[in-house]
Design a protein around this motif. Structure first.
Motif, PDB file in Angstrom:
ATOM      1  N   GLN A 138       0.924  -1.140  -0.212  1.00 28.96           N
ATOM      2  CA  GLN A 138      -0.207   0.004   0.102  1.00 28.96           C
ATOM      3  C   GLN A 138       1.008   1.081   0.079  1.00 28.96           C
ATOM      4  O   GLN A 138       1.133   1.821   0.896  1.00 28.96           O
ATOM      5  CB  GLN A 138      -1.201   0.081   1.184  1.00 28.96           C
ATOM      6  CG  GLN A 138      -2.019  -1.050   1.117  1.00 28.96           C
ATOM      7  CD  GLN A 138      -2.737  -1.126   2.208  1.00 28.96           C
ATOM      8  OE1 GLN A 138      -2.312  -1.081   3.643  1.00 28.96           O
ATOM      9  NE2 GLN A 138      -4.125  -0.885   2.250  1.00 28.96           N
ATOM     10  N   PRO A 139       1.518   1.630  -1.290  1.00 25.62           N
ATOM     11  CA  PRO A 139       2.494   2.582  -1.270  1.00 25.62           C
ATOM     12  C   PRO A 139       2.121   3.779  -1.550  1.00 25.62           C
ATOM     13  O   PRO A 139       2.646   4.911  -1.338  1.00 25.62           O
ATOM     14  CB  PRO A 139       3.407   2.307  -2.273  1.00 25.62           C
ATOM     15  CG  PRO A 139       2.479   1.562  -3.209  1.00 25.62           C
ATOM     16  CD  PRO A 139       1.533   0.745  -2.374  1.00 25.62           C
ATOM     17  N   LEU A 151     -17.638   2.340   5.333  1.00 25.33           N
ATOM     18  CA  LEU A 151     -18.056   0.879   5.141  1.00 25.33           C
ATOM     19  C   LEU A 151     -19.434   0.493   5.544  1.00 25.33           C
ATOM     20  O   LEU A 151     -20.168  -0.385   5.183  1.00 25.33           O
ATOM     21  CB  LEU A 151     -16.768   0.229   5.859  1.00 25.33           C
ATOM     22  CG  LEU A 151     -16.815  -1.633   5.465  1.00 25.33           C
ATOM     23  CD1 LEU A 151     -16.277  -1.533   3.977  1.00 25.33           C
ATOM     24  CD2 LEU A 151     -15.695  -2.149   6.142  1.00 25.33           C
ATOM     25  N   ASP A 152     -19.672   0.914   7.057  1.00 23.30           N
ATOM     26  CA  ASP A 152     -21.018   0.796   7.257  1.00 23.30           C
ATOM     27  C   ASP A 152     -22.019   1.139   6.693  1.00 23.30           C
ATOM     28  O   ASP A 152     -23.159   0.422   6.735  1.00 23.30           O
ATOM     29  CB  ASP A 152     -21.101   1.604   8.906  1.00 23.30           C
ATOM     30  CG  ASP A 152     -19.939   0.856   9.937  1.00 23.30           C
ATOM     31  OD1 ASP A 152     -19.676   0.000   9.906  1.00 23.30           O
ATOM     32  OD2 ASP A 152     -19.776   1.746  10.958  1.00 23.30           O
ATOM     33  N   THR A 153     -21.838   2.286   5.976  1.00 25.47           N
ATOM     34  CA  THR A 153     -22.919   2.860   5.269  1.00 25.47           C
ATOM     35  C   THR A 153     -23.211   1.889   3.871  1.00 25.47           C
ATOM     36  O   THR A 153     -24.309   1.450   3.682  1.00 25.47           O
ATOM     37  CB  THR A 153     -22.604   4.149   4.662  1.00 25.47           C
ATOM     38  OG1 THR A 153     -22.663   5.226   5.712  1.00 25.47           O
ATOM     39  CG2 THR A 153     -23.784   4.885   3.636  1.00 25.47           C
ATOM     40  N   ARG A 164     -11.154  -0.665  -2.050  1.00 29.35           N
ATOM     41  CA  ARG A 164     -10.073  -0.812  -1.233  1.00 29.35           C
ATOM     42  C   ARG A 164     -10.550  -0.909   0.242  1.00 29.35           C
ATOM     43  O   ARG A 164      -9.847  -1.803   0.963  1.00 29.35           O
ATOM     44  CB  ARG A 164      -9.244   0.474  -1.292  1.00 29.35           C
ATOM     45  CG  ARG A 164      -8.390   0.493  -2.590  1.00 29.35           C
ATOM     46  CD  ARG A 164      -7.361   1.526  -2.334  1.00 29.35           C
ATOM     47  NE  ARG A 164      -7.762   2.881  -2.375  1.00 29.35           N
ATOM     48  CZ  ARG A 164      -8.270   3.754  -3.364  1.00 29.35           C
ATOM     49  NH1 ARG A 164      -7.995   3.362  -4.636  1.00 29.35           N
ATOM     50  NH2 ARG A 164      -8.739   4.938  -3.340  1.00 29.35           N
ATOM     51  N   LEU A 165     -11.526  -0.360   0.678  1.00 29.29           N
ATOM     52  CA  LEU A 165     -12.062  -0.581   2.024  1.00 29.29           C
ATOM     53  C   LEU A 165     -12.647  -1.890   2.215  1.00 29.29           C
ATOM     54  O   LEU A 165     -12.477  -2.448   3.470  1.00 29.29           O
ATOM     55  CB  LEU A 165     -13.314   0.736   2.255  1.00 29.29           C
ATOM     56  CG  LEU A 165     -12.995   1.994   2.224  1.00 29.29           C
ATOM     57  CD1 LEU A 165     -14.116   2.918   2.584  1.00 29.29           C
ATOM     58  CD2 LEU A 165     -11.906   2.297   3.456  1.00 29.29           C
ATOM     59  N   PHE A 166     -13.257  -2.394   1.217  1.00 30.56           N
ATOM     60  CA  PHE A 166     -13.929  -3.664   1.319  1.00 30.56           C
ATOM     61  C   PHE A 166     -12.639  -4.758   1.491  1.00 30.56           C
ATOM     62  O   PHE A 166     -12.701  -5.633   2.491  1.00 30.56           O
ATOM     63  CB  PHE A 166     -14.810  -4.160   0.395  1.00 30.56           C
ATOM     64  CG  PHE A 166     -16.204  -3.995   0.586  1.00 30.56           C
ATOM     65  CD1 PHE A 166     -17.103  -4.990   0.962  1.00 30.56           C
ATOM     66  CD2 PHE A 166     -16.664  -2.613   0.433  1.00 30.56           C
ATOM     67  CE1 PHE A 166     -18.455  -4.522   1.286  1.00 30.56           C
ATOM     68  CE2 PHE A 166     -17.977  -2.063   0.804  1.00 30.56           C
ATOM     69  CZ  PHE A 166     -18.826  -3.224   1.220  1.00 30.56           C
ATOM     70  N   LYS A 167     -11.604  -4.425   0.622  1.00 30.68           N
ATOM     71  CA  LYS A 167     -10.720  -5.693   0.643  1.00 30.68           C
ATOM     72  C   LYS A 167      -9.647  -5.555   2.003  1.00 30.68           C
ATOM     73  O   LYS A 167      -9.314  -6.416   2.616  1.00 30.68           O
ATOM     74  CB  LYS A 167      -9.514  -5.519  -0.360  1.00 30.68           C
ATOM     75  CG  LYS A 167     -10.132  -5.719  -1.718  1.00 30.68           C
ATOM     76  CD  LYS A 167     -10.539  -7.231  -1.778  1.00 30.68           C
ATOM     77  CE  LYS A 167      -9.356  -7.798  -1.805  1.00 30.68           C
ATOM     78  NZ  LYS A 167      -9.297  -9.560  -2.367  1.00 30.68           N
ATOM     79  N   GLN A 168      -9.733  -4.340   2.576  1.00 28.27           N
ATOM     80  CA  GLN A 168      -8.980  -3.883   3.921  1.00 28.27           C
ATOM     81  C   GLN A 168      -9.442  -4.315   4.958  1.00 28.27           C
ATOM     82  O   GLN A 168      -8.863  -5.144   5.917  1.00 28.27           O
ATOM     83  CB  GLN A 168      -8.420  -2.395   3.820  1.00 28.27           C
ATOM     84  CG  GLN A 168      -7.599  -2.038   5.190  1.00 28.27           C
ATOM     85  CD  GLN A 168      -7.411  -0.550   5.299  1.00 28.27           C
ATOM     86  OE1 GLN A 168      -7.822   0.038   4.314  1.00 28.27           O
ATOM     87  NE2 GLN A 168      -6.766   0.045   6.336  1.00 28.27           N
ATOM     88  N   HIS A 169     -10.863  -4.183   4.997  1.00 25.23           N
ATOM     89  CA  HIS A 169     -11.507  -4.564   6.432  1.00 25.23           C
ATOM     90  C   HIS A 169     -12.267  -5.824   6.235  1.00 25.23           C
ATOM     91  O   HIS A 169     -12.665  -6.499   7.446  1.00 25.23           O
ATOM     92  CB  HIS A 169     -12.486  -3.308   6.815  1.00 25.23           C
ATOM     93  CG  HIS A 169     -11.831  -2.114   7.032  1.00 25.23           C
ATOM     94  ND1 HIS A 169     -11.122  -1.777   8.209  1.00 25.23           N
ATOM     95  CD2 HIS A 169     -11.645  -0.938   6.294  1.00 25.23           C
ATOM     96  CE1 HIS A 169     -10.630  -0.620   8.213  1.00 25.23           C
ATOM     97  NE2 HIS A 169     -10.967  -0.169   7.018  1.00 25.23           N
ATOM     98  N   SER A 222     -12.758  -8.852   1.176  1.00 24.40           N
ATOM     99  CA  SER A 222     -13.583  -9.305   0.019  1.00 24.40           C
ATOM    100  C   SER A 222     -13.870  -8.142  -0.775  1.00 24.40           C
ATOM    101  O   SER A 222     -14.031  -6.749  -0.382  1.00 24.40           O
ATOM    102  CB  SER A 222     -15.138  -9.893   0.689  1.00 24.40           C
ATOM    103  OG  SER A 222     -15.917 -10.135  -0.438  1.00 24.40           O
ATOM    104  N   SER A 223     -14.335  -8.500  -1.984  1.00 19.51           N
ATOM    105  CA  SER A 223     -14.536  -7.151  -2.750  1.00 19.51           C
ATOM    106  C   SER A 223     -16.121  -6.744  -2.869  1.00 19.51           C
ATOM    107  O   SER A 223     -16.746  -7.876  -2.065  1.00 19.51           O
ATOM    108  CB  SER A 223     -14.379  -7.503  -4.375  1.00 19.51           C
ATOM    109  OG  SER A 223     -15.412  -8.578  -4.670  1.00 19.51           O
ATOM    110  N   PRO A 224     -16.705  -5.571  -2.820  1.00 24.05           N
ATOM    111  CA  PRO A 224     -17.774  -5.275  -2.748  1.00 24.05           C
ATOM    112  C   PRO A 224     -18.768  -6.167  -3.667  1.00 24.05           C
ATOM    113  O   PRO A 224     -19.736  -6.608  -3.096  1.00 24.05           O
ATOM    114  CB  PRO A 224     -17.944  -3.829  -3.262  1.00 24.05           C
ATOM    115  CG  PRO A 224     -16.737  -3.163  -2.961  1.00 24.05           C
ATOM    116  CD  PRO A 224     -15.845  -4.491  -3.398  1.00 24.05           C
TER     117      PRO A 224
END
Length: 218
Positions: free
Chosen positions: A98-99, A155-157, A188-193, A196-198
């Motif tokens: 994650q550069p 992500l919650d939304t 990126r948020l889904f993969k990080q937390h 999984s992809s959306p």
């Protein structure tokens, strides 16, 4: 090896198409783009960057970065190394995987690096230089914490919207619009937390509901 040491710092307004690399460094290097656009190529991928963003170069990795032809970038950089460098970068949310990052307050980061450059050119003592470098890392960590909080709300939304609307012809683009972000940021948020992809998360929601219906209804 010292816990942290400053190698170099500076700034440059590049001419259009100016290219650096392919090159391999023996230390870490962070660039902050203060104006214009450019392209950064590393093992993690190819990234189109603009003012307010930055990128990390890690030791031993081949990288190339090129200024845009029409809107060449100006950037500030700082090079460093040390036994604690990787741990510090981890705290700031940066790694070889994650550069690239986006700053919420790029002007503050620019001023921080300009002050560090002034100290470096005036041959300030090592403690004064390190205090400036740690100040820069403190800024990056604050940015990471703010981004993590913002990312959590996004992500919650997204998850709530998917759970309420998965039975409709819902697309990932529609979810991203509902959250006020682009599709790549949502990915990126889904993969990080969620690892999984959306798209996969939406498919899994539908499959779980289908399984439940098959088990409980005729």
């Amino acid at each position: 090896m010292e816990p942290l040491s400053l190698y170099q710092c500076g700034s440059q307004a590049c001419p259009g198409g100016h290219r650096y690399g392919p090159a391999i460094r023996d230390h870490y290097l962070i660039h902050i783009v203060s104006r214009g656009r450019g392209r950064f190529e590393a093992a993690a991928g190819d990234f189109e960057l603009e003012a307010g963003q930055g990128f990390l170069i890690v030791p031993g990795q081949v990288t190339v970065y090129t200024a845009d032809i029409r809107q060449p970038w100006r950037y500030h950089w700082v090079g460093f190394s040390g036994s604690e460098a990787q741990n510090i970068l981890n705290e700031c949310g940066l790694s070889a995987q994650q550069p690239v990052f986006t700053l919420r307050d790029p002007e503050r980061a620019r001023r921080c690096l300009e002050e560090l450059e002034r100290r470096f050119e005036s041959r300030a003592n090592a403690f004064t230089l390190l205090s400036g470098l740690y100040g820069f890392f403190a800024l990056l960590q604050e940015e990471e914490e703010a981004e993590a909080g913002s990312g959590s709300r996004i992500l919650d939304t997204a998850v709530d919207y998917m759970r309420k609307n998965y039975s409709y012809p819902l697309s990932v683009e529609a979810v991203a619009r509902r959250c006020g972000v682009d599709r790549s940021h949502l990915f990126r948020l889904f993969k990080q937390h969620l690892r999984s992809s959306p798209q996969q998360y939406l498919i899994d929601l539908r499959l779980k509901r289908a399984e439940e219906l098959l088990r409980t209804t005729s």
